[in-house]
Design a protein around this motif. Structure first.
Motif, mmCIF file in Angstrom:
data_model
loop_
_atom_site.group_PDB
_atom_site.id
_atom_site.type_symbol
_atom_site.label_atom_id
_atom_site.label_comp_id
_atom_site.label_asym_id
_atom_site.label_seq_id
_atom_site.Cartn_x
_atom_site.Cartn_y
_atom_site.Cartn_z
ATOM 1 N N LYS A 88 -92.102 -7.645 43.650
ATOM 2 C CA LYS A 88 -93.171 -8.642 43.796
ATOM 3 C C LYS A 88 -93.581 -9.200 42.441
ATOM 4 C CE LYS A 88 -96.691 -4.984 43.864
ATOM 5 N NZ LYS A 88 -97.816 -4.403 44.623
ATOM 6 N N ARG A 89 -94.207 -10.355 42.501
ATOM 7 C CA ARG A 89 -94.757 -10.983 41.297
ATOM 8 C C ARG A 89 -96.247 -10.678 41.216
ATOM 9 N NH1 ARG A 89 -91.715 -14.512 38.503
ATOM 10 N NH2 ARG A 89 -89.807 -15.290 39.498
ATOM 11 N N GLN A 90 -96.696 -10.301 40.021
ATOM 12 C CA GLN A 90 -98.112 -10.036 39.825
ATOM 13 C C GLN A 90 -98.422 -10.004 38.332
ATOM 14 O OE1 GLN A 90 -98.621 -6.128 41.592
ATOM 15 N NE2 GLN A 90 -98.280 -5.121 39.634
ATOM 16 N N ALA A 91 -99.704 -10.078 38.014
ATOM 17 C CA ALA A 91 -100.124 -9.907 36.627
ATOM 18 C C ALA A 91 -99.855 -8.457 36.235
ATOM 19 C CB ALA A 91 -101.597 -10.244 36.480
ATOM 20 N N LEU A 118 -100.389 -8.427 28.398
ATOM 21 C CA LEU A 118 -100.597 -8.999 29.731
ATOM 22 C C LEU A 118 -99.544 -10.058 30.054
ATOM 23 C CD1 LEU A 118 -102.335 -9.262 32.271
ATOM 24 C CD2 LEU A 118 -103.690 -10.980 31.061
ATOM 25 N N GLN A 119 -98.856 -9.873 31.190
ATOM 26 C CA GLN A 119 -97.911 -10.858 31.725
ATOM 27 C C GLN A 119 -98.484 -11.368 33.043
ATOM 28 O OE1 GLN A 119 -94.987 -11.713 30.228
ATOM 29 N NE2 GLN A 119 -95.249 -10.275 28.539
ATOM 30 N N LYS A 120 -98.779 -12.667 33.089
ATOM 31 C CA LYS A 120 -99.441 -13.204 34.266
ATOM 32 C C LYS A 120 -98.500 -13.374 35.453
ATOM 33 C CE LYS A 120 -103.047 -15.666 31.711
ATOM 34 N NZ LYS A 120 -103.721 -16.963 31.470
ATOM 35 N N GLY A 144 -88.583 -4.163 31.304
ATOM 36 C CA GLY A 144 -89.609 -4.442 30.300
ATOM 37 C C GLY A 144 -90.568 -3.274 30.203
ATOM 38 N N GLN A 145 -91.850 -3.567 30.240
ATOM 39 C CA GLN A 145 -92.863 -2.534 30.103
ATOM 40 C C GLN A 145 -93.054 -1.804 31.421
ATOM 41 O OE1 GLN A 145 -96.452 -4.220 28.534
ATOM 42 N NE2 GLN A 145 -95.435 -5.293 26.873
ATOM 43 N N SER A 146 -93.636 -0.606 31.330
ATOM 44 C CA SER A 146 -93.956 0.182 32.518
ATOM 45 C C SER A 146 -95.398 0.633 32.428
ATOM 46 C CB SER A 146 -93.025 1.398 32.637
ATOM 47 O OG SER A 146 -93.170 2.236 31.507
ATOM 48 N N SER A 147 -96.055 0.691 33.595
ATOM 49 C CA SER A 147 -97.460 1.090 33.619
ATOM 50 C C SER A 147 -97.871 1.426 35.040
ATOM 51 C CB SER A 147 -98.341 -0.037 33.080
ATOM 52 O OG SER A 147 -99.705 0.291 33.172
ATOM 53 N N GLU A 148 -98.642 2.522 35.149
ATOM 54 C CA GLU A 148 -99.240 2.916 36.423
ATOM 55 C C GLU A 148 -98.223 3.002 37.555
ATOM 56 O OE1 GLU A 148 -102.274 3.868 36.500
ATOM 57 O OE2 GLU A 148 -102.855 3.216 34.490
#
Length: 429
Positions: free
Chosen positions: A62-65, A296-298, A334-338
């Protein structure tokens, strides 16, 4: 059927049925095991019952911020721009302390203390004399005399103001015409008494720090960030702050400054956060757990972290092409989080990826990929890892050969030498 494959190691094959050292049957490999021509190598087909039994779970990309979280330890401190150290402007004796406790709140213009100072008394006398002079000479017919009297009165009044004599006492002095023995000193703003260094009757000088006042309606949180994480932190990033003393409550802050030096002992760099503190819940020197939301990537494409198969050399996911069919696809992360990972390349938003039972599917995919390579080598008569896999040609040249004849026949490749097998099809120890 092309040949037989070791169930535990696809690189080990046999032209005839046999068993491995553990007694497991070799598996037959057929010409159509490679799947359709348009399917990527390693595509896995699993029947619906098996899919359910092994617990395959899929999730749509999915696409998300999206932002990466940096967790660190912080310490609450007072805003340095809202701290006042109060010194008297002249020497004298403290007559009375109106605010006499550390930690006591004060309002702007509250009286802190009164001080007796001979210099202040003489300055009052000078001002009263200047006022009398102005009254006597203010109507003089000579402009220079009138202007001189007026300037003398203004200078005397300004001197009292510079010595921190409050406005209300200057007005009372003008009305009464009598000097005060002790003059008041007021608080410059709303705040808290952080330090009290004076007692009643004490002799003080301009070097004496009497009070240290701090406005705690806004505070700073200094965060220690490790060097390898500093590149992700930017001024303006948002942060969440939690404290052990207030479980469940989250404070919001903003990165306002990144210090230009590192701490020699801890090898960390301090990052400053600014927070509103209207209830004074955040107190200086409290420790806080800080989560910085960086990078932050929107509009990022993300998948669950559990959907990534990491082999060390490459990262891949399994895409659901149709029910029961899973395609391995290499991805750039790319980045990873949560628990989520940003996918830079390889997966589009809306595609369905496998998020559980990956070990079983990945193992089967690798077996099929190895098998497909062997089949290609067998069809072209090429060697794989030094082994000639022209099984079909070997079977056609010697259809009626016994195992002893095949083992002794020089046309059988070295890599497929049957000397490692017994006559009954078993494998020698």
């Amino acid at each position: 059927m092309l040949f037989w494959r070791n169930p535990m190691n696809p690189a080990i094959t046999s032209p005839v049925f046999t068993k491995d050292e553990m007694g497991m049957d070799y598996l037959p490999v057929y010409a159509d095991d490679g799947g359709a021509a348009d399917e990527p190598t390693g595509t896995v087909k699993i029947d619906p019952v098996t899919v359910q039994n092994i617990g395959v779970r899929t999730v749509k990309a999915k696409r998300q911020a999206f932002s990466r979280s940096v967790r660190a330890l912080g310490r609450v401190i007072a805003d340095e721009t809202r701290i006042t150290r109060l010194h008297p402007k002249t020497e004298g004796w403290i007559e009375k302390l109106f605010i006499n406790k550390t930690g006591e709140p004060v309002k702007k213009d509250d009286i802190l203390f009164s001080i007796y100072s001979p210099k202040l008394v003489s300055s009052q006398h000078e001002y009263l004399l200047a006022l009398r002079n102005l009254k006597a000479l203010g109507e003089s017919e000579y402009p220079d005399i009138r202007e001189g009297a007026r300037q003398m009165a203004e200078i005397s009044r300004e001197r009292l103001q510079l010595l921190d004599v409050p406005e209300h006492q200057i007005r009372e002095l003008e009305q009464s015409g009598k000097p005060f023995k002790a003059l008041h000193v007021h608080s410059p703003f709303d705040g808290i008494v952080m330090k009290l260094n004076v007692s009643e009757g004490e002799y003080v000088t301009p070097r004496s720090e009497l009070y240290r006042l701090a406005d705690l309606s806004k505070v700073w949180v200094q965060v220690d960030v490790y060097e390898y994480e500093l590149s992700r932190v930017r001024v303006g990033d948002k942060a969440q702050i939690t404290l052990k003393s207030m479980p469940g409550r989250i404070f919001e802050g903003t990165v306002s400054y990144i210090y230009p030096y590192a701490e020699a002992r801890t090898r960390t760099i301090k990052v400053r956060l600014e927070l509103d503190n209207p209830e004074l819940a955040l107190k200086p020197d409290m420790f806080a757990d800080v989560t910085l939301n960086t990078g932050l990537q929107k509009d990022a494409v993300v998948v669950p972290d559990a959907a990534i198969v990491r082999s060390g050399e490459r990262d891949q996911v399994f895409i659901v092409r149709e029910p029961g069919k899973f395609e391995p696809r290499e991805v750039t992360l790319g980045q990873s989080s949560e628990g989520w990972v940003q996918v830079l390349d390889g997966v589009k938003a809306g595609e369905e990826v496998v998020a559980s039972a990956l070990f079983l599917i990945d193992s089967e995919s690798k077996l099929r990929e190895a098998t497909a390579k062997m089949m290609e080598a067998a069809k072209g008569g090429q060697s794989v890892g030094g082994a000639d896999m022209d099984m079909q040609g070997m079977a056609m040249d010697a259809p009626d050969m016994s195992m002893d004849e095949m083992r002794l026949d020089s046309s059988v490749p070295d890599a497929m030498d049957m000397s490692g097998f017994t006559l009954d099809g078993g494998r020698k120890p």
